[in-house]
Write a protein that holds these residues in place. Sequence first.
Motif, PDB file in Angstrom:
ATOM      1  N   PHE A  31      53.700 -47.050  55.795  1.00  0.00           N
ATOM      2  CA  PHE A  31      52.764 -48.155  56.362  1.00  0.00           C
ATOM      3  C   PHE A  31      51.433 -48.445  55.812  1.00  0.00           C
ATOM      4  N   ARG A  32      51.370 -49.120  55.166  1.00  0.00           N
ATOM      5  CA  ARG A  32      50.205 -49.536  54.235  1.00  0.00           C
ATOM      6  C   ARG A  32      48.900 -50.019  55.066  1.00  0.00           C
ATOM      7  N   PRO A  33      47.717 -49.757  54.490  1.00  0.00           N
ATOM      8  CA  PRO A  33      46.612 -50.475  55.340  1.00  0.00           C
ATOM      9  C   PRO A  33      46.609 -51.866  55.609  1.00  0.00           C
ATOM     10  N   ASP A  34      47.299 -52.564  54.357  1.00  0.00           N
ATOM     11  CA  ASP A  34      47.168 -54.142  54.346  1.00  0.00           C
ATOM     12  C   ASP A  34      48.241 -54.734  55.335  1.00  0.00           C
ATOM     13  N   GLY A  35      49.028 -53.703  55.973  1.00  0.00           N
ATOM     14  CA  GLY A  35      50.138 -54.090  56.894  1.00  0.00           C
ATOM     15  C   GLY A  35      51.687 -54.368  56.584  1.00  0.00           C
ATOM     16  N   LYS A  36      51.813 -53.707  55.136  1.00  0.00           N
ATOM     17  CA  LYS A  36      52.941 -53.554  54.471  1.00  0.00           C
ATOM     18  C   LYS A  36      53.572 -52.442  54.865  1.00  0.00           C
ATOM     19  N   LEU A  37      55.145 -52.775  55.179  1.00  0.00           N
ATOM     20  CA  LEU A  37      55.794 -51.382  55.602  1.00  0.00           C
ATOM     21  C   LEU A  37      56.814 -51.559  54.253  1.00  0.00           C
ATOM     22  N   ARG A  38      56.933 -50.327  53.509  1.00  0.00           N
ATOM     23  CA  ARG A  38      57.681 -50.235  52.480  1.00  0.00           C
ATOM     24  C   ARG A  38      58.767 -49.067  52.741  1.00  0.00           C
ATOM     25  N   TYR A  39      60.006 -49.219  52.689  1.00  0.00           N
ATOM     26  CA  TYR A  39      61.206 -48.269  52.903  1.00  0.00           C
ATOM     27  C   TYR A  39      62.138 -48.388  51.855  1.00  0.00           C
ATOM     28  N   ALA A  40      62.654 -47.029  51.472  1.00  0.00           N
ATOM     29  CA  ALA A  40      63.521 -46.731  50.426  1.00  0.00           C
ATOM     30  C   ALA A  40      64.428 -45.755  50.790  1.00  0.00           C
ATOM     31  N   ASN A  41      65.706 -45.950  50.728  1.00  0.00           N
ATOM     32  CA  ASN A  41      66.665 -44.870  50.840  1.00  0.00           C
ATOM     33  C   ASN A  41      67.721 -44.823  49.947  1.00  0.00           C
ATOM     34  N   ASN A  42      67.730 -43.798  49.083  1.00  0.00           N
ATOM     35  CA  ASN A  42      68.755 -43.410  47.845  1.00  0.00           C
ATOM     36  C   ASN A  42      69.478 -42.561  48.155  1.00  0.00           C
ATOM     37  N   SER A  43      70.867 -42.913  48.444  1.00  0.00           N
ATOM     38  CA  SER A  43      71.999 -42.119  48.528  1.00  0.00           C
ATOM     39  C   SER A  43      72.844 -42.226  47.159  1.00  0.00           C
ATOM     40  N   ASN A  44      73.211 -41.553  46.402  1.00  0.00           N
ATOM     41  CA  ASN A  44      74.034 -41.672  45.472  1.00  0.00           C
ATOM     42  C   ASN A  44      75.568 -41.240  45.702  1.00  0.00           C
ATOM     43  N   TYR A  45      75.891 -40.950  47.179  1.00  0.00           N
ATOM     44  CA  TYR A  45      77.264 -40.701  47.623  1.00  0.00           C
ATOM     45  C   TYR A  45      77.996 -41.859  47.414  1.00  0.00           C
ATOM     46  N   LYS A  46      79.126 -41.546  46.523  1.00  0.00           N
ATOM     47  CA  LYS A  46      80.098 -42.647  46.225  1.00  0.00           C
ATOM     48  C   LYS A  46      79.345 -43.738  45.537  1.00  0.00           C
ATOM     49  N   ASN A  47      78.551 -43.526  44.501  1.00  0.00           N
ATOM     50  CA  ASN A  47      77.742 -44.495  43.809  1.00  0.00           C
ATOM     51  C   ASN A  47      77.285 -45.378  44.577  1.00  0.00           C
ATOM     52  N   ASP A  48      76.455 -45.146  45.730  1.00  0.00           N
ATOM     53  CA  ASP A  48      75.889 -45.984  46.476  1.00  0.00           C
ATOM     54  C   ASP A  48      74.684 -46.266  45.871  1.00  0.00           C
ATOM     55  N   THR A  49      73.929 -47.547  46.081  1.00  0.00           N
ATOM     56  CA  THR A  49      72.654 -47.925  45.385  1.00  0.00           C
ATOM     57  C   THR A  49      71.565 -47.778  46.208  1.00  0.00           C
ATOM     58  N   MET A  50      70.394 -47.609  45.906  1.00  0.00           N
ATOM     59  CA  MET A  50      69.263 -47.359  46.527  1.00  0.00           C
ATOM     60  C   MET A  50      68.858 -48.824  47.327  1.00  0.00           C
ATOM     61  N   ILE A  51      68.578 -48.635  48.543  1.00  0.00           N
ATOM     62  CA  ILE A  51      67.916 -49.529  49.168  1.00  0.00           C
ATOM     63  C   ILE A  51      66.475 -49.541  49.273  1.00  0.00           C
ATOM     64  N   ARG A  52      66.036 -50.784  49.081  1.00  0.00           N
ATOM     65  CA  ARG A  52      64.523 -50.824  49.246  1.00  0.00           C
ATOM     66  C   ARG A  52      64.279 -52.303  50.002  1.00  0.00           C
ATOM     67  N   LYS A  53      63.263 -51.942  50.948  1.00  0.00           N
ATOM     68  CA  LYS A  53      62.789 -53.238  51.810  1.00  0.00           C
ATOM     69  C   LYS A  53      61.419 -53.089  51.650  1.00  0.00           C
ATOM     70  N   GLU A  54      60.761 -54.203  51.952  1.00  0.00           N
ATOM     71  CA  GLU A  54      59.355 -54.458  52.010  1.00  0.00           C
ATOM     72  C   GLU A  54      59.070 -55.604  53.136  1.00  0.00           C
ATOM     73  N   VAL A  55      58.229 -55.354  54.189  1.00  0.00           N
ATOM     74  CA  VAL A  55      58.035 -56.370  55.185  1.00  0.00           C
ATOM     75  C   VAL A  55      56.452 -56.240  55.635  1.00  0.00           C
ATOM     76  N   PHE A  56      55.879 -57.248  55.848  1.00  0.00           N
ATOM     77  CA  PHE A  56      54.512 -57.458  56.157  1.00  0.00           C
ATOM     78  C   PHE A  56      54.495 -57.322  57.999  1.00  0.00           C
ATOM     79  N   LEU A  57      53.891 -56.272  58.431  1.00  0.00           N
ATOM     80  CA  LEU A  57      53.655 -56.364  59.832  1.00  0.00           C
ATOM     81  C   LEU A  57      52.532 -56.845  60.409  1.00  0.00           C
ATOM     82  N   THR A  58      52.645 -57.377  61.746  1.00  0.00           N
ATOM     83  CA  THR A  58      51.458 -57.891  62.450  1.00  0.00           C
ATOM     84  C   THR A  58      50.474 -56.902  62.847  1.00  0.00           C
TER      85      THR A  58
END
Length: 151
Positions: A31-58
């Motif tokens: 959670f950043r001071p400018d309101g941005k939420l950054r999320y990352a989930n990296n699981s290489n199980y069964k060649n899964d790819t990294m999930i990255r999400k960003e969203v600005f919060l109120t």
Amino acid sequence: MGEMAENDEFYLRYYVGHKGKFGHEFLEFEFRPDGKLRYANNSNYKNDTMIRKEVFLTPSVLKECRRIVTESEIMKEDDNNWPEPDRVGRQELEIVMGNEHISFTTSKIGSLMDVQTSKDPEALRIFYYLVQDLKCFVFSLISLNFKIKPI
């Protein structure tokens, strides 16, 4: 701790991960001071790819996150007697609230039994439940903003 002003600086970063046979697997959010939420989930199980999400919060959503942290009273704790990170993995929690700054590092916690058998069960229990609350909060925010299969 006094009442936090809504415009006081607030920053929170959580990381849990390990390096194993599937490479570096981790979950991280910030959670950043400018309101941005950054999320990352990296699981290489069964060649899964990294999930990255960003969203600005109120501001009200950030205020709720600050409330969760404040009510946990985690800012009063220290991690001197917590289990050291090991081959099973590590957790990191960094929080800046106003002029207070804390940074915790410990091993992965598999269950409440790990908490109860630690050298500092009270403080580690606060950390454990705060992390659970924060994960639920982040997952709900991510699922509100990003649909895997839009209708």
